[in-house]
Scaffold this motif. Structure first.
Motif, mmCIF file in Angstrom:
data_model
loop_
_atom_site.group_PDB
_atom_site.id
_atom_site.type_symbol
_atom_site.label_atom_id
_atom_site.label_comp_id
_atom_site.label_asym_id
_atom_site.label_seq_id
_atom_site.Cartn_x
_atom_site.Cartn_y
_atom_site.Cartn_z
ATOM 1 N N LEU A 291 8.768 45.256 62.485
ATOM 2 C CA LEU A 291 9.976 44.944 63.241
ATOM 3 C C LEU A 291 10.846 43.925 62.509
ATOM 4 C CD1 LEU A 291 8.579 44.730 66.901
ATOM 5 C CD2 LEU A 291 9.807 46.640 65.833
ATOM 6 N N ILE A 292 10.214 42.969 61.861
ATOM 7 C CA ILE A 292 10.971 41.990 61.072
ATOM 8 C C ILE A 292 11.721 42.706 59.945
ATOM 9 C CG2 ILE A 292 10.720 40.092 59.412
ATOM 10 C CD1 ILE A 292 8.474 39.007 61.281
ATOM 11 N N ASP A 293 11.044 43.644 59.293
ATOM 12 C CA ASP A 293 11.706 44.417 58.234
ATOM 13 C C ASP A 293 12.856 45.248 58.804
ATOM 14 O OD1 ASP A 293 9.932 43.393 56.396
ATOM 15 O OD2 ASP A 293 8.644 45.168 56.369
ATOM 16 N N THR A 294 12.622 45.837 59.972
ATOM 17 C CA THR A 294 13.649 46.677 60.609
ATOM 18 C C THR A 294 14.878 45.862 60.963
ATOM 19 O OG1 THR A 294 12.038 48.256 61.496
ATOM 20 C CG2 THR A 294 14.167 48.126 62.608
ATOM 21 N N LEU A 295 14.681 44.732 61.607
ATOM 22 C CA LEU A 295 15.814 43.894 62.001
ATOM 23 C C LEU A 295 16.578 43.394 60.781
ATOM 24 C CD1 LEU A 295 14.148 41.875 64.898
ATOM 25 C CD2 LEU A 295 16.043 43.513 65.127
ATOM 26 N N THR A 296 15.847 42.991 59.756
ATOM 27 C CA THR A 296 16.497 42.515 58.534
ATOM 28 C C THR A 296 17.346 43.617 57.918
ATOM 29 O OG1 THR A 296 14.661 40.977 58.130
ATOM 30 C CG2 THR A 296 16.092 41.497 56.263
ATOM 31 N N ALA A 297 16.818 44.827 57.910
ATOM 32 C CA ALA A 297 17.557 45.954 57.338
ATOM 33 C C ALA A 297 18.823 46.259 58.131
ATOM 34 C CB ALA A 297 16.664 47.192 57.285
ATOM 35 N N GLN A 298 18.739 46.172 59.464
ATOM 36 C CA GLN A 298 19.913 46.511 60.286
ATOM 37 C C GLN A 298 21.030 45.480 60.111
ATOM 38 O OE1 GLN A 298 19.399 49.573 61.164
ATOM 39 N NE2 GLN A 298 17.290 49.083 60.539
ATOM 40 N N ILE A 299 20.663 44.222 59.894
ATOM 41 C CA ILE A 299 21.686 43.201 59.629
ATOM 42 C C ILE A 299 22.484 43.572 58.384
ATOM 43 C CG2 ILE A 299 22.021 40.791 58.936
ATOM 44 C CD1 ILE A 299 19.586 40.105 60.721
ATOM 45 N N GLY A 300 21.781 44.097 57.386
ATOM 46 C CA GLY A 300 22.458 44.509 56.169
ATOM 47 C C GLY A 300 23.300 45.764 56.345
ATOM 48 N N ILE A 301 22.909 46.636 57.258
ATOM 49 C CA ILE A 301 23.622 47.895 57.474
ATOM 50 C C ILE A 301 24.876 47.698 58.322
ATOM 51 C CG2 ILE A 301 23.460 50.121 58.678
ATOM 52 C CD1 ILE A 301 20.488 50.174 57.780
ATOM 53 N N LEU A 302 24.800 46.840 59.325
ATOM 54 C CA LEU A 302 25.938 46.649 60.232
ATOM 55 C C LEU A 302 27.183 46.236 59.453
ATOM 56 C CD1 LEU A 302 24.182 44.841 63.219
ATOM 57 C CD2 LEU A 302 25.317 47.078 63.310
ATOM 58 N N ASP A 303 28.248 46.967 59.690
ATOM 59 C CA ASP A 303 29.495 46.777 58.938
ATOM 60 C C ASP A 303 30.639 46.566 59.917
ATOM 61 O OD1 ASP A 303 31.697 46.839 57.289
ATOM 62 O OD2 ASP A 303 31.331 48.860 56.506
ATOM 63 N N SER A 304 31.164 45.350 59.971
ATOM 64 C CA SER A 304 32.222 45.022 60.930
ATOM 65 C C SER A 304 33.538 45.723 60.606
ATOM 66 C CB SER A 304 32.435 43.510 60.989
ATOM 67 O OG SER A 304 32.815 43.014 59.713
ATOM 68 N N ALA A 305 33.656 46.289 59.424
ATOM 69 C CA ALA A 305 34.878 47.015 59.060
ATOM 70 C C ALA A 305 34.883 48.420 59.656
ATOM 71 C CB ALA A 305 35.018 47.098 57.546
ATOM 72 N N GLN A 306 33.726 48.845 60.193
ATOM 73 C CA GLN A 306 33.606 50.166 60.797
ATOM 74 C C GLN A 306 33.459 50.046 62.308
ATOM 75 O OE1 GLN A 306 33.686 53.132 59.072
ATOM 76 N NE2 GLN A 306 34.068 51.975 57.179
ATOM 77 N N THR A 307 33.805 51.099 63.023
ATOM 78 C CA THR A 307 33.612 51.131 64.465
ATOM 79 C C THR A 307 32.131 51.321 64.774
ATOM 80 O OG1 THR A 307 34.312 52.223 66.511
ATOM 81 C CG2 THR A 307 33.909 53.634 64.613
ATOM 82 N N SER A 308 31.763 51.217 66.043
ATOM 83 C CA SER A 308 30.388 51.523 66.445
ATOM 84 C C SER A 308 30.455 52.327 67.746
ATOM 85 C CB SER A 308 29.559 50.250 66.598
ATOM 86 O OG SER A 308 30.020 49.437 67.659
ATOM 87 N N PHE A 309 30.065 51.720 68.842
ATOM 88 C CA PHE A 309 30.184 52.371 70.144
ATOM 89 C C PHE A 309 31.506 51.960 70.785
ATOM 90 C CE2 PHE A 309 25.569 52.322 69.556
ATOM 91 C CZ PHE A 309 25.244 53.632 69.905
ATOM 92 N N THR A 310 32.346 52.929 71.087
ATOM 93 C CA THR A 310 33.587 52.617 71.801
ATOM 94 C C THR A 310 33.358 52.575 73.302
ATOM 95 O OG1 THR A 310 34.181 54.973 71.799
ATOM 96 C CG2 THR A 310 35.032 53.606 69.994
ATOM 97 N N SER A 311 32.203 53.037 73.743
ATOM 98 C CA SER A 311 31.770 52.923 75.139
ATOM 99 C C SER A 311 30.257 53.016 75.147
ATOM 100 C CB SER A 311 32.374 54.037 76.002
ATOM 101 O OG SER A 311 31.893 55.310 75.591
ATOM 102 N N GLY A 312 29.653 52.641 76.261
ATOM 103 C CA GLY A 312 28.209 52.790 76.402
ATOM 104 C C GLY A 312 27.391 51.559 76.113
ATOM 105 N N ASP A 313 27.919 50.620 75.352
ATOM 106 C CA ASP A 313 27.189 49.391 75.035
ATOM 107 C C ASP A 313 27.564 48.327 76.059
ATOM 108 O OD1 ASP A 313 25.932 47.176 73.983
ATOM 109 O OD2 ASP A 313 27.301 46.971 72.274
#
Length: 495
Positions: free
Chosen positions: A173-195
């Motif tokens: 889980l530590i590896d997973t969370l660390t990887a997702q921090i690197g993947i998340l890109d604020s220049a891109q959209t994500s969920f426009t609804s549902g979150d």
């Protein structure tokens, strides 16, 4: 947000049905071609968020199990739970909902999205789903110990997944969370609804992922101090930094989207606030007491009930003489808290006390106390609590470096109300007393019906259905952890 939750409410039945169907090897049978078999990612995310929060804040799971084990509340008429008798129906519902609905939704979301990874925002959606999954898997590992993880959703027909070692799950889980921090890109959209938690705000999800890493690391601080230090020092500067960052699921004032345990339809009288909580808060003049508990009907004063006090004991007064939990935590619109800024500050206070390079322990401690009181002041619009009130309280409960485990532990426990599961995990991990060393918690006042129960359960036993439906994996898990008992310590419980 309202439309999102309402759309989800209808979809939950379908999603739960699909999840259970998959578990029973009916994925390719009994399929009605006129009904949908997939749901859009945003609804899968809402479903996972809401179903998890409903379990974490339901009276059956949070009230009878977690708030009881944290010793915040005690049962009024049904007191066996406060004497550590585990209701197997409530236990099974917790396990099954988190696996068959919450995690199943998120697994489906990622699998669907994997077919369109080149589309804008899809990578962010998957990262958010994986962060959410990591949060849920840690809850399961902290509740039971070894649990199904790598094989949980290997394929739709696997109804007997093996259990993974809880410490190994943590590492993954530590590896997973660390990887997702690197993947998340604020220049891109994500969920426009549902979150419902962050409305698709990528930067907020980055902060939450860093904060969840802190939670995991501090929980393993006694079992693997070197790893805990590495993770905390690498992530603390990017974690939640104010109450505005709090990760929470906002419930609505209308069925079926209300806070799970509310008194909108009927008074909730199943629990009294424990004397453990009330007496300590009174002793330090805690300004949150009148929020956490309401005055008794009999004499209009806040009075806690001795923990685990049986209704059959003739010395116990009528319920009107004891305090029920405060109106805010029975409000239809009470938010379900995933993680708060105050928790982050208490983690950093402890990390600093342990010698980690994260700043000053006293400063983080004061920030944690202030953030918790300020949160409840804002949530309840309580104008009686001023900045001067908070400072006066800090003067009464100062940070003491030589007694950090008790000082931080007690205040962190108070700040986690009504997060019963997290408070229970911290109670067993830190094994704290009142500042100065006087015991804070008591054993159930009336004799426990479960004679094998320890002073406080360290874990829940596996659901009984696992012993029949997944026996080989269950037996291997029990052998690995030593015994399927509530008194069996988890890997990170060193005290």
């Amino acid at each position: 947000m309202t439309k999102t939750i309402l759309k989800y409410s209808g979809a939950l039945i379908l999603l739960a049905s699909l999840a259970i169907t998959g578990c029973k090897k009916l994925d390719d049978m009994n399929r009605d071609p006129t009904k949908p078999t997939v749901t859009e990612p945003q609804y899968l995310l809402t479903g996972a968020q809401k179903s998890t929060m409903d379990m974490l804040y339901n009276g059956l799971q949070n009230g009878y199990i977690a708030m009881s084990y944290a010793q915040f509340w005690t049962g009024t008429s049904r007191t066996n739970d406060s004497q550590y008798t585990l209701d197997e129906g409530n236990n099974a519902a917790f396990w099954n909902t988190l696996y068959r609905v919450s995690l199943h939704n998120l697994d489906d979301l990622v699998k669907q999205n994997n077919e369109k990874l080149s589309e804008p925002g899809v990578a962010n959606q998957n990262a958010i789903a994986k962060i959410t999954s990591a949060w849920i898997f840690q809850i399961l590992a902290d509740t039971y110990g070894n649990v199904p993880y790598t094989a949980a959703f290997q394929n739709a027909t696997n109804i007997t997944p093996k259990y993974d070692d809880a410490q190994t799950i943590y590492s993954s889980l530590i590896d997973t969370l660390t990887a997702q921090i690197g993947i998340l890109d604020s220049a891109q959209t994500s969920f426009t609804s549902g979150d419902v938690i962050y409305n698709g705000d990528v930067m907020q999800w980055k902060k939450l992922a860093s904060s969840l890493l802190l939670r995991m690391a501090i929980r393993m601080a006694d079992a693997d101090p070197a790893k805990a230090k590495q993770v905390i020092e690498a992530n603390y500067q990017n974690a939640l930094s104010s109450n505005a960052d709090n990760a929470q699921f906002q419930y609505l004032d209308g069925a079926p989207n209300q806070y799970p345990q509310n008194e909108a339809q009927r008074p909730v009288i199943d629990f009294a606030v424990s004397a453990t909580l009330v007496d300590y808060m009174k002793s330090v003049n805690d300004p949150r007491l009148e929020i956490y508990a309401r005055p008794s009907h009999a004499d209009d004063t806040i009075k806690g009930m001795l923990y685990g006090w049986a209704a059959s004991d003739s010395n116990r007064l009528a319920l009107d003489h004891y305090s029920y939990p405060g109106p805010q935590v029975y409000s239809a619109t009470m938010p379900g808290i995933l993680m708060s800024y105050s928790e982050v500050e208490f983690i950093l206070a402890e990390a600093a006390a342990r010698g980690m390079n994260v700043g000053d322990a006293a400063t983080h401690y004061n920030n944690g106390v202030t953030a918790s009181i300020s949160y409840w002041r804002s949530l309840t619009n309580n104008t009686d609590i001023t900045d001067a009130t908070i400072q006066a309280y800090l003067d009464k409960v100062p940070y003491v470096a030589a007694d950090w485990r008790n000082v931080i532990g007690t205040q962190k426990w108070l700040s986690l109300y009504p997060q019963g599961f997290q408070a229970w995990f911290e109670r067993t991990r830190l094994h704290f007393s009142k500042p100065g060393g006087e015991p804070l918690f008591i054993a159930p006042y009336s004799k426990s019906l479960d004679l094998s129960a320890p002073f406080v359960p360290y874990r829940l036993t596996y659901p009984q259905s696992e012993q029949t439906q997944n026996k080989a994996s269950y037996d291997a898990a029990v052998s690995a952890i030593g015994a399927d008992t509530k008194g069996n310590k988890l890997w990170f419980n060193k005290f």
